[in-house]
Design an enzyme around this catalytic site. Sequence first.
Site, short mmCIF file in Angstrom:
data_model
loop_
_atom_site.label_atom_id
_atom_site.label_comp_id
_atom_site.label_asym_id
_atom_site.label_seq_id
_atom_site.Cartn_x
_atom_site.Cartn_y
_atom_site.Cartn_z
CG ASP A 58 -2.15 0.49 0.96
OD1 ASP A 58 -2.31 1.88 0.53
OD2 ASP A 58 -3.47 -0.03 0.90
CG ASP A 59 -0.60 5.06 0.28
OD1 ASP A 59 -0.49 5.31 -0.95
OD2 ASP A 59 -2.36 6.18 0.59
N GLY B 218 5.08 -0.94 -3.59
CA GLY B 218 3.72 -0.03 -3.01
C GLY B 218 2.80 1.37 -3.73
CG HIS B 219 -0.50 1.99 -3.51
ND1 HIS B 219 -2.06 1.54 -2.82
CD2 HIS B 219 -0.15 0.33 -4.30
CE1 HIS B 219 -2.30 -0.02 -3.23
NE2 HIS B 219 -1.03 -0.56 -3.64
N GLY B 220 3.12 4.30 -3.13
CA GLY B 220 4.00 5.70 -3.25
C GLY B 220 3.92 6.03 -1.94
#
Length: 395
Positions: free
Chosen positions: A219-220, A241-243
Amino acid sequence: MAHQNIFPCIFFSILFCVSSTVAQGARTFNVKYYGAVADGRTDNRKAFLRAWMDACDQKGVSIVYIPKGVYMLGSVEFAGPCRGVTMFFMKGDLRAPRGAFLNVETWLGFRYVDNLIMKGGGTLDGQGQSAWPFNQCHKNNNCQTLPISVKFDFVTNSRIKSIRSIHSKNAHFSFFGCTNINISNVELLAPDYSPNTDGIKMGSSSNIRISYSKISTGDDCIAILSDTSNIDISNVYCGPGHGISIGSLGKYTNEKNVNGVSVRKCTLNGTDNGIRIKSWESPISITASNFLFQDIFMYNVRNPIIIDQTYCPHPPCNRQTASHVQIRDVTYRNIFGTSSSEIAVSMQCSKKFPCKNIVMTDIKFGHHGTKKSLKSYCSYVNGRFFGRQYPPPCF
């Protein structure tokens, strides 16, 4: 560069420079003396809690010492206030129980502690592999939550350093109501398919510094939520991940402004997003402002620069109105690398509250693995651009 070495002492007070000299005068509370067993199976909650309570009640500097070994530990809260500086010194590894533990909010919690130091090089193993199949929160919003590995609530003037967290059931580290926190040299790891395993998420907090760390999650890597200010992120490696995300914002009533975020000298590798600001389409009015993204390298990132004010991760969403989150005063400077999609810059701002004063200087992306042309996509953006711009700007 000597000023960089003394900066944490000045900014977070001399207490954070607890080195071997200071530690020699500290009183040590070894969890093994309280009955802890390093067999990886015995639940050591009572031993750890007794050691914490004695250390917390000690004036001056006290150390909860976890020697080398693997200690299984059930859900436990280490509460303050404490009478002095309390160090949670992990040479050993802590292991969470297997299984989902649905609706248990936290594995390890630190609450109402001032002058906490968590360090030592040990590993926190959330054993998330045994829990991720039970996580439905990445599919819908009405779900039973899994425990966060370490939750810091109302912790102030504290430092987390040289700690490794792997396979968290939910997020690795969460901060709420925290002030003056220095996080450095941490490694937070979970595979890209693990749901909701944010690296660091924070809300209602201020003066948080994150540096020289590696975050690889599902995730983030870092999520900055409502009522958060003065955040400095530098020299962080993120991927997968999502940054690095500001938001999501505007979902809940009583949310507050987000102000003053700096992301510098970071690398994002193979992430879904690079640097992202996201808000829901709702009537909740707050401001997200004064953000600096500078000297950032991205490699094979799907959405390198993105503002999404129509955020809807699980359609259909209850779109009541255009987003009422006002995004303004955002600077992107010297951001470069490769994009895995044709749209390297996407800014979908609110029709009702367009983005204001967006400044882009020296943006340079190529398409990962091909010579395809890249594009920018914008809606409702007021801004300026300087220097080289590829893809060409859209406002």
